[in-house]
Design a protein around this motif. Structure first.
Motif, PDB file in Angstrom:
ATOM      1  N   TYR A   1      13.916  -9.316   2.137  1.00  0.00           N
ATOM      2  CA  TYR A   1      15.062 -10.242   2.350  1.00  0.00           C
ATOM      3  C   TYR A   1      14.600 -11.722   2.446  1.00  0.00           C
ATOM      4  CZ  TYR A   1      19.338 -12.306   4.234  1.00  0.00           C
ATOM      5  OH  TYR A   1      20.519 -12.944   4.483  1.00  0.00           O
ATOM      6  N   ASN A   2      15.454 -12.525   1.422  1.00  0.00           N
ATOM      7  CA  ASN A   2      14.851 -13.942   1.571  1.00  0.00           C
ATOM      8  C   ASN A   2      16.009 -14.616   2.385  1.00  0.00           C
ATOM      9  OD1 ASN A   2      14.935 -16.959   0.664  1.00  0.00           O
ATOM     10  ND2 ASN A   2      13.980 -16.056  -1.066  1.00  0.00           N
ATOM     11  N   ALA A   3      15.574 -14.855   3.547  1.00  0.00           N
ATOM     12  CA  ALA A   3      16.760 -15.736   4.507  1.00  0.00           C
ATOM     13  C   ALA A   3      17.126 -17.012   3.884  1.00  0.00           C
ATOM     14  CB  ALA A   3      16.085 -15.861   5.694  1.00  0.00           C
ATOM     15  N   LYS A   4      16.509 -17.604   3.238  1.00  0.00           N
ATOM     16  CA  LYS A   4      16.923 -19.097   2.738  1.00  0.00           C
ATOM     17  C   LYS A   4      17.892 -18.975   1.576  1.00  0.00           C
ATOM     18  CE  LYS A   4      14.780 -23.400   0.752  1.00  0.00           C
ATOM     19  NZ  LYS A   4      13.499 -23.977   0.208  1.00  0.00           N
ATOM     20  N   LYS A   5      17.917 -17.770   0.749  1.00  0.00           N
ATOM     21  CA  LYS A   5      18.914 -17.911  -0.243  1.00  0.00           C
ATOM     22  C   LYS A   5      19.734 -16.972   0.454  1.00  0.00           C
ATOM     23  CE  LYS A   5      15.525 -18.330  -4.048  1.00  0.00           C
ATOM     24  NZ  LYS A   5      14.909 -17.577  -5.415  1.00  0.00           N
ATOM     25  N   GLY A   6      19.709 -15.838   1.120  1.00  0.00           N
ATOM     26  CA  GLY A   6      20.690 -15.003   1.554  1.00  0.00           C
ATOM     27  C   GLY A   6      20.792 -13.847   0.786  1.00  0.00           C
ATOM     28  N   ILE A   7      19.489 -13.485   0.093  1.00  0.00           N
ATOM     29  CA  ILE A   7      19.666 -12.456  -0.812  1.00  0.00           C
ATOM     30  C   ILE A   7      18.235 -11.628  -0.787  1.00  0.00           C
ATOM     31  CG2 ILE A   7      20.967 -13.252  -2.705  1.00  0.00           C
ATOM     32  CD1 ILE A   7      18.387 -14.067  -4.299  1.00  0.00           C
ATOM     33  N   TYR A   8      18.373 -10.297  -1.132  1.00  0.00           N
ATOM     34  CA  TYR A   8      17.184  -9.346  -1.192  1.00  0.00           C
ATOM     35  C   TYR A   8      16.665  -9.514  -2.738  1.00  0.00           C
ATOM     36  CZ  TYR A   8      19.204  -7.016   2.558  1.00  0.00           C
ATOM     37  OH  TYR A   8      19.631  -6.605   3.984  1.00  0.00           O
TER      38      TYR A   8
END
Length: 418
Positions: free
Chosen positions: A341-348
């Motif tokens: 999970y990429n919290a900065k982009k909000g995507i997996y």
């Protein structure tokens, strides 16, 4: 001291028994082993073959150094425990043979050696039907990986029908399988005990249904018409990417570069489809096809590329693990296939190295223990989804020492009825 020695001997004996009769599980390959597949008639195949038919096991080694590999074959019972048969009872020829058919890659940025094991071959022929596990070993006789496959005899007919679920709460989301087992060649002895069935969806082992007894019999016919015992979550159509021309972007690949020395293919971000209406999306039920449109021999001229996956999914999935799965990686739930999970982009996100061609894949949700949760599938469950279903029939006569596979049935949900 004598009592202690006796106690240790008993413990070691019981441990040896538990090992020898434990269920055989597939061993996942190391990172450098890729594109493991059973091939029949030039196509990737579900590992279910008729006794005497020709097929191959193929794989690539990214070391590209023509390493020596060996294969061993084990016969198993219905429950994938080693059977009582000795090697010479299920094999004609020899076991533990070196793989002699291998070729180095050609015109590819990623070097690799391509290995093929044909069956039957001059050294090894299978004599009986049943469950098998083939293990690939290195020069130190260590298991590199293993794969299950099934050999059947065409001794029964298995008429099948896919139906919608009988339960109102599941009718939109599940498929129910009705089938029968009929034979003029076999008179079944104690069918409730001796006949066993394995139901598979698109050839997957990880959600197969087992231990189903006939609901009733009519003469020598065995009838299976259950409501819940033979139900599968329907899922959704598989997603895909296509990079037969590895240099060109298309409607599945947003952009391509060659940073790092290999091709990098960035897929468009997928959106969770569970809340969307069902949309017909033709697929090949999780399969894949190796293809390089500029090559003459796809097996050794198709290149590898880094495929960058990205997924936008609701936040409640953050308590689960999400994996990228398909036949290309045997649907395995490993760290190599787990999204981050990429919290900065909000995507997996996840990058996987995959051989070029046409590849089906999906996103599989599992809890932290690795148990798949199909009820909350990222792309939802829709009764309209097209799936192939297989019923594999096992039979052990009274006093017989192994489980024969006496037939198979195949049905598709495109013919679903209420």
């Amino acid at each position: 001291m004598i009592m202690l020695k006796k106690y240790l001997s008993i413990v070691l004996f019981l441990y040896a028994i538990s090992i020898s009769f434990s269920q055989e599980k597939e061993i996942n390959p190391p990172y450098h082993i890729k594109t493991i597949s059973f091939v029949q008639n030039g196509q990737n195949a579900i590992p279910l073959f008729q006794l005497g038919d020709s097929f191959q096991l193929q794989f690539d080694d990214l070391h590209g150094t023509e390493d020596n590999y060996y294969y061993k074959i084990m016969h198993c019972d219905y429950d994938w425990k080693q059977s009582q048969l000795s090697i010479n009872e299920y094999l004609t020829g020899f076991d533990n043979q070196r793989i002699q058919d291998y070729t180095n890659s050609l015109n590819a940025l990623q070097i690799y050696s391509h290995y093929r094991i044909p069956f039957p071959n001059k050294l090894t022929q299978l004599k009986v039907s049943g469950n098998y596990v083939i293990s690939i070993l290195n020069e130190d006789q260590e298991v590199v990986f293993s794969r299950k496959f099934i050999i059947y005899e065409p001794l029964v007919s298995v008429p099948m029908q896919v139906k919608r679920a009988r339960n109102v709460k599941d009718v939109e989301y599940k498929h129910n399988i009705d089938f029968a087992v009929k034979s003029n060649a076999i008179t079944f002895q104690s069918p409730l005990k001796n006949v066993k069935v394995l139901l598979m969806q698109n050839g997957k082992f990880n959600n197969a249904i087992s231990d189903i007894k006939p609901m009733y019999t009519i003469g020598n016919d065995l009838i299976y018409k259950y409501d819940s015992e033979t139900q599968f979550w329907a899922g959704n159509e598989y997603l895909f990417f296509e990079n037969k021309n590895i240099r060109a972007a298309n409607n599945s690949i947003a952009r391509i570069d060659t940073e790092g020395g290999l091709y990098n293919c960035f897929l468009y971000t997928s959106n969770a489809r569970a809340k969307n209406p069902y949309t017909y999306w033709p697929d090949i039920n999780g399969n894949f096809s190796i293809k390089n449109i500029s090559a003459e021999n796809d097996e050794i001229e198709a290149d590898y590329a880094w495929i960058y996956f990205s997924l936008s999914a609701p936040s409640f999935y953050q308590n689960k693990d999400i994996f990228i799965t398909g036949m290309f990686n045997n649907y395995t739930l490993t760290d190599e296939n787990k999204m981050e999970y990429n919290a900065k982009k909000g995507i997996y996100e996840k990058a996987l190295m995959i051989k070029q061609g046409f590849t089906n894949f999906n996103y599989t949700v599992a809890d932290k223990s690795g148990k798949i949760d199909e009820a909350i599938a990222i792309d939802g469950n829709f009764y309209q989804t097209e799936n192939n279903y297989f019923a594999i029939i096992y039979y052990r006569e009274n006093n017989q020492r192994y489980d024969r596979v006496i037939g198979k049935g195949v049905a598709t949900s495109t013919d679903i009825i209420n």
